[in-house]
Design a protein around this motif. Structure first.
Motif, PDB file in Angstrom:
ATOM      1  N   THR A 126       0.956  -1.209   0.099  1.00  0.00           N
ATOM      2  CA  THR A 126      -0.068  -0.072   0.001  1.00  0.00           C
ATOM      3  C   THR A 126       1.064   1.152  -0.157  1.00  0.00           C
ATOM      4  OG1 THR A 126      -0.169  -0.044   2.578  1.00  0.00           O
ATOM      5  CG2 THR A 126      -1.755  -1.178   1.237  1.00  0.00           C
ATOM      6  N   GLY A 127       1.943   1.132  -0.046  1.00  0.00           N
ATOM      7  CA  GLY A 127       2.983   2.312  -0.025  1.00  0.00           C
ATOM      8  C   GLY A 127       3.635   2.831   1.466  1.00  0.00           C
ATOM      9  N   ASP A 128       3.216   2.274   2.536  1.00  0.00           N
ATOM     10  CA  ASP A 128       3.430   2.503   3.697  1.00  0.00           C
ATOM     11  C   ASP A 128       5.252   2.174   3.980  1.00  0.00           C
ATOM     12  OD1 ASP A 128       1.122   3.319   4.118  1.00  0.00           O
ATOM     13  OD2 ASP A 128       0.312   1.958   5.422  1.00  0.00           O
ATOM     14  N   THR A 129       5.702   3.077   4.647  1.00  0.00           N
ATOM     15  CA  THR A 129       7.238   2.509   5.054  1.00  0.00           C
ATOM     16  C   THR A 129       7.282   1.746   6.247  1.00  0.00           C
ATOM     17  OG1 THR A 129       7.379   4.665   6.092  1.00  0.00           O
ATOM     18  CG2 THR A 129       8.104   4.818   3.947  1.00  0.00           C
ATOM     19  N   VAL A 130       8.064   0.809   6.187  1.00  0.00           N
ATOM     20  CA  VAL A 130       8.069  -0.137   7.424  1.00  0.00           C
ATOM     21  C   VAL A 130       9.661  -0.272   7.322  1.00  0.00           C
ATOM     22  CG1 VAL A 130       6.132  -1.076   7.469  1.00  0.00           C
ATOM     23  CG2 VAL A 130       7.765  -2.029   5.823  1.00  0.00           C
ATOM     24  N   TRP A 131      10.032  -0.989   8.683  1.00  0.00           N
ATOM     25  CA  TRP A 131      11.478  -1.522   8.730  1.00  0.00           C
ATOM     26  C   TRP A 131      11.491  -2.960   8.940  1.00  0.00           C
ATOM     27  CZ3 TRP A 131      15.485   1.891   8.479  1.00  0.00           C
ATOM     28  CH2 TRP A 131      15.404   3.054   8.513  1.00  0.00           C
ATOM     29  N   ARG A 132      12.497  -3.232   8.097  1.00  0.00           N
ATOM     30  CA  ARG A 132      12.706  -4.925   7.930  1.00  0.00           C
ATOM     31  C   ARG A 132      13.840  -5.122   8.778  1.00  0.00           C
ATOM     32  NH1 ARG A 132      12.925  -6.941   2.066  1.00  0.00           N
ATOM     33  NH2 ARG A 132      14.927  -6.028   2.380  1.00  0.00           N
ATOM     34  N   LEU A 133      13.796  -6.363   9.512  1.00  0.00           N
ATOM     35  CA  LEU A 133      14.981  -6.844  10.576  1.00  0.00           C
ATOM     36  C   LEU A 133      15.732  -7.314   9.364  1.00  0.00           C
ATOM     37  CD1 LEU A 133      13.225  -8.216  13.707  1.00  0.00           C
ATOM     38  CD2 LEU A 133      14.222  -5.966  13.163  1.00  0.00           C
ATOM     39  N   SER A 134      17.226  -7.260   9.878  1.00  0.00           N
ATOM     40  CA  SER A 134      18.143  -7.988   9.159  1.00  0.00           C
ATOM     41  C   SER A 134      18.340  -9.382   9.565  1.00  0.00           C
ATOM     42  CB  SER A 134      19.582  -7.189   9.184  1.00  0.00           C
ATOM     43  OG  SER A 134      20.042  -7.354  10.426  1.00  0.00           O
ATOM     44  N   PRO A 135      18.891 -10.135   8.580  1.00  0.00           N
ATOM     45  CA  PRO A 135      19.212 -11.636   9.097  1.00  0.00           C
ATOM     46  C   PRO A 135      19.915 -11.650  10.470  1.00  0.00           C
ATOM     47  CG  PRO A 135      19.417 -11.548   6.778  1.00  0.00           C
ATOM     48  CD  PRO A 135      19.310 -10.240   7.274  1.00  0.00           C
ATOM     49  N   LEU A 136      20.862 -10.814  10.659  1.00  0.00           N
ATOM     50  CA  LEU A 136      21.617 -10.666  12.130  1.00  0.00           C
ATOM     51  C   LEU A 136      20.891 -10.396  13.104  1.00  0.00           C
ATOM     52  CD1 LEU A 136      24.371 -10.520  13.515  1.00  0.00           C
ATOM     53  CD2 LEU A 136      24.465  -8.151  12.796  1.00  0.00           C
ATOM     54  N   VAL A 137      19.983  -9.376  12.979  1.00  0.00           N
ATOM     55  CA  VAL A 137      19.101  -9.356  13.977  1.00  0.00           C
ATOM     56  C   VAL A 137      18.148 -10.356  14.408  1.00  0.00           C
ATOM     57  CG1 VAL A 137      17.346  -7.604  14.771  1.00  0.00           C
ATOM     58  CG2 VAL A 137      18.963  -6.786  13.733  1.00  0.00           C
ATOM     59  N   GLU A 138      17.657 -10.964  13.451  1.00  0.00           N
ATOM     60  CA  GLU A 138      16.835 -12.226  13.412  1.00  0.00           C
ATOM     61  C   GLU A 138      17.638 -13.198  14.135  1.00  0.00           C
ATOM     62  OE1 GLU A 138      15.302 -12.862   9.775  1.00  0.00           O
ATOM     63  OE2 GLU A 138      13.495 -11.483   9.830  1.00  0.00           O
ATOM     64  N   ALA A 139      18.871 -13.372  13.903  1.00  0.00           N
ATOM     65  CA  ALA A 139      19.678 -14.332  14.538  1.00  0.00           C
ATOM     66  C   ALA A 139      19.972 -14.110  15.960  1.00  0.00           C
ATOM     67  CB  ALA A 139      20.931 -14.503  14.046  1.00  0.00           C
ATOM     68  N   ALA A 140      20.004 -12.722  16.284  1.00  0.00           N
ATOM     69  CA  ALA A 140      20.071 -12.386  17.938  1.00  0.00           C
ATOM     70  C   ALA A 140      19.042 -12.764  18.606  1.00  0.00           C
ATOM     71  CB  ALA A 140      20.298 -10.983  17.900  1.00  0.00           C
ATOM     72  N   ILE A 141      17.892 -12.547  17.979  1.00  0.00           N
ATOM     73  CA  ILE A 141      16.573 -12.989  18.637  1.00  0.00           C
ATOM     74  C   ILE A 141      16.088 -14.361  18.615  1.00  0.00           C
ATOM     75  CG2 ILE A 141      13.865 -12.518  18.503  1.00  0.00           C
ATOM     76  CD1 ILE A 141      14.511  -9.892  17.030  1.00  0.00           C
ATOM     77  N   GLU A 142      16.465 -14.954  17.744  1.00  0.00           N
ATOM     78  CA  GLU A 142      16.195 -16.441  17.639  1.00  0.00           C
ATOM     79  C   GLU A 142      17.222 -17.479  18.370  1.00  0.00           C
ATOM     80  OE1 GLU A 142      15.135 -17.520  13.626  1.00  0.00           O
ATOM     81  OE2 GLU A 142      13.838 -15.775  13.492  1.00  0.00           O
ATOM     82  N   GLY A 143      18.511 -16.717  18.900  1.00  0.00           N
ATOM     83  CA  GLY A 143      19.260 -17.476  19.286  1.00  0.00           C
ATOM     84  C   GLY A 143      20.295 -18.209  18.410  1.00  0.00           C
ATOM     85  N   LYS A 144      20.600 -17.878  17.001  1.00  0.00           N
ATOM     86  CA  LYS A 144      21.380 -18.553  16.168  1.00  0.00           C
ATOM     87  C   LYS A 144      22.647 -18.065  16.278  1.00  0.00           C
ATOM     88  CE  LYS A 144      17.751 -18.888  12.565  1.00  0.00           C
ATOM     89  NZ  LYS A 144      17.387 -18.267  11.273  1.00  0.00           N
ATOM     90  N   LEU A 145      23.554 -18.866  15.542  1.00  0.00           N
ATOM     91  CA  LEU A 145      25.035 -18.412  15.548  1.00  0.00           C
ATOM     92  C   LEU A 145      25.048 -17.608  14.426  1.00  0.00           C
ATOM     93  CD1 LEU A 145      28.055 -20.074  16.577  1.00  0.00           C
ATOM     94  CD2 LEU A 145      28.105 -19.313  14.449  1.00  0.00           C
ATOM     95  N   ALA A 146      25.399 -16.396  14.225  1.00  0.00           N
ATOM     96  CA  ALA A 146      25.610 -15.568  13.426  1.00  0.00           C
ATOM     97  C   ALA A 146      26.818 -15.563  12.799  1.00  0.00           C
ATOM     98  CB  ALA A 146      25.144 -14.085  13.467  1.00  0.00           C
ATOM     99  N   VAL A 147      27.108 -16.163  11.297  1.00  0.00           N
ATOM    100  CA  VAL A 147      28.429 -16.233  10.705  1.00  0.00           C
ATOM    101  C   VAL A 147      28.843 -14.836   9.851  1.00  0.00           C
ATOM    102  CG1 VAL A 147      30.165 -17.214   9.356  1.00  0.00           C
ATOM    103  CG2 VAL A 147      28.423 -18.758  10.743  1.00  0.00           C
TER     104      VAL A 147
END
Length: 603
Positions: free
Chosen positions: A468-489
């Motif tokens: 619809t043209g609204d601006t939003v912020w999309r989390l990067s894979p690094l931030v998602e890894a921090a939230i989900e407890g992954k090991l970010a390489v």
């Protein structure tokens, strides 16, 4: 909840400052008083009244040590003096977390709310003042950190002053000097005294019609930067520089630092700690700087000393080269200077550590984010607790060699205390070895390919639009890894611009991260502390823009060796040294390659 502090009965006694979670023991040079009506913190002859914060989740947590060193006390006293006088502060010092930690210690001590901005070459004027967003097809302006801090009476912490483009910070000049600023939406920030005078004459409705906004008298700015030209960066413009009261923040003196290390590592004898600390301090002297030696990351020494406390047989040389891999980034003359210093303090390479290997890895349902790794070192077996994942992964295609077994065990030791960087030539097997480690620990991985033109937004959050043209912020894979407890390489650490990578320093050192949409990530312990002290639910924390970093989250960087003797390819700066424990990986020898091929083919 504000601290409840008790004044000592007589001179020489310790003072006790209590809150719901922690007890702080503070020397007599700092006195605290508390009553129902007011709360006062006193350092020496300097007193400051403390008020209850409106947004307690914005007050830094767990940065004040239980026993505050004298050197830190002097810095806190100076900052309090400037705060009382209404002056903005510029903390200068070596690369590393020391300046930021000191600023957060002061904010925790005085219960002040913080607005934090990590400056980089990608920072623009809209990141500091106002950003235009589109919602429901309508454009509107969102106040950013500088405006929110000014209007709400918070402390604005600007880290990385030397990294930002020189045409960005001057937008803050008038705010710093006169507490005035024109905003993009047509409003005008004016100082509290002037606003109050106009309010008395004209009333609130008229001032709102004039679009005037009051800058709180409690608003302050704490800038954090490196001295330029000693370090790489842009020097401050003289007009902007004159807005601040500056202080050179130094590391703790030898004696005070030794006391801290003794408390961390009671199983390590004082002479060993003294040798290691003496070497570290020698590499921070003017003489070492004159020889072209980068600063030793002394703030990382406590975590490595805690490793030595668990494994007393660990080579002191290996311990120090994890923090300061001098053979990777120094020419022959520089290497000889470091080796001579090591010999002066009787620190020598040990061959015994070359015989380490991983014996077994065990998991417990009681602690799903931790694993116990048994490491065979010669004839001795050691158990080390390390962060782990919960995935069940079968390792395939990995052919072990004696060298890889040792390196894997060595990496797991560093993994137990912090984030790791593996450095080796292209094609030597770095990714394969990291995959074997993550398979052993049950980690899900998130690989982030780094490149030269990568921006801070690419690392953290990217701005995009909906259908619809609204601006939003999309989390990067690094931030998602921090939230989900992954090991970010982080693959390709040597490619990315050092100014871009600086936005990760707070994530590495403090396990906190400020995102562009105004939300924050904090560690599990601090998250639980804020919830407990204020009675917030998980949903309320999310509504306040706070999300938790999974306790199993770790960063693992991969890089190629720097180019020694040339400035262009020398990515291993003092700032990067302060972020990781380093391990060097070489290519396999011809004998080892033959051994691997034989095991793979069975011939």
């Amino acid at each position: 909840m504000a601290n409840l502090c008790i004044k000592p009965a007589r001179s020489g006694q310790q003072l006790i400052c209590l809150n719901r979670k922690h007890t702080f023991l503070v020397r007599l040079s700092t006195r605290f008083y508390s009553s129902e009506s007011d709360k006062v913190v006193t350092i020496g002859s300097v007193k400051k009244t403390i008020s209850v914060p409106k947004n307690p989740e914005l007050v830094p947590k767990s940065y004040l040590p239980k026993s505050i060193p004298k050197e830190t006390m002097k810095d806190l006293k100076w900052m309090m003096q400037k705060d009382i006088l209404g002056q903005d502060i510029f903390l200068l010092g070596r690369p590393g977390p020391l300046r930021r930690t000191l600023a957060q210690q002061y904010l925790e001590l005085t219960q002040r709310e913080m607005e934090y901005v990590s400056l980089s070459r990608d920072t623009t004027e809209s990141d500091l003042k106002q950003r235009r967003e589109i919602s429901g097809g309508t454009a509107h302006y969102m106040d950013q950190s500088a405006v929110k801090a000014a209007t709400e009476g918070r402390i604005l912490v600007l880290e990385g002053i030397e990294k930002v483009e020189r045409n960005v910070l001057p937008v803050l000049n008038n705010l710093l000097e006169n507490r005035e600023m024109h905003l993009e939406d047509g409003r005008l920030l004016i100082p509290a005294q002037r606003y109050d005078s106009l309010l008395a004459d004209h009333g609130k409705e008229v001032l709102d019609e004039w679009r005037l906004v009051r800058v709180s008298e409690d608003f302050r700015v704490i800038a954090l930067g490196l001295p330029v030209p000693k370090y790489v960066g842009s020097p401050l413009d003289p007009p902007l520089r004159s807005r601040f009261q500056a202080r050179d923040v130094k590391h703790l003196p030898f004696g005070q630092q030794l006391d801290v290390l003794e408390k961390i590592a009671p199983n390590v004898d004082k002479e060993t700690l003294s040798q290691i600390l003496s070497f570290s301090h020698t590499l921070l002297t003017e003489e070492s700087s004159g020889l072209g030696l980068p600063d030793f990351p002394i703030e990382n020494l406590p975590r490595s000393i805690s490793l030595l406390n668990s494994l007393p047989e660990l080579s002191h040389y290996d311990l120090l080269t994890r923090l300061y891999p001098y053979k990777l980034f120094l020419a022959q003359d520089g290497q000889k200077s470091v080796q001579d210093t090591l010999q002066t303090f009787h620190i020598h390479p040990s061959q015994s550590s070359q015989y380490m290997s991983v014996d077994s890895v065990s998991f417990s349902s009681a602690k799903p984010d931790l694993a116990t790794v048994s490491i065979q070192a010669g004839k001795t077996m050691h158990s080390v607790t390390v962060p782990s994942g919960s995935a069940s992964v079968a390792s395939t295609g990995y052919v072990p060699t004696a060298y890889h077994n040792w390196l894997l065990a060595d990496m797991l030791l560093s993994h137990s205390v912090g984030d790791v960087c593996l450095v080796g030539p292209r094609g030597c097997g770095k990714s394969a070895l990291v995959k074997q480690m993550t398979d052993l620990l049950g980690y899900r991985t998130e690989t982030i390919q780094l490149y030269a033109d990568m921006t801070a937004r690419d690392l953290l959050q990217q701005r995009t639009t909906t259908e619809t043209g609204d601006t939003v912020w999309r989390l990067s894979p690094l931030v998602e890894a921090a939230i989900e407890g992954k090991l970010a390489v982080l693959d390709g650490l040597h490619r990315v611009h050092r100014g871009t990578l600086a936005v990760l320093q707070r994530l590495v050192h403090d396990r906190e991260l400020q995102l562009y949409d105004g939300s924050r990530l904090i560690g599990q312990e601090k998250f639980d502390m804020i919830k407990e002290e204020n009675g917030f639910s998980d949903q309320e924390m999310i509504e306040r823009g706070i999300r938790v970093i999974h306790p199993a989250f770790r960063l693992f960087a991969l890089a190629e060796p720097p180019s020694v003797g040339t400035a262009k390819g020398q990515w291993m700066s003092p700032e990067i040294l302060s972020m990781f424990s380093f391990h060097e990986m070489r290519a396999l020898s011809q004998k080892e390659e033959s051994e691997v091929l034989t095991k793979m083919t069975g011939t």
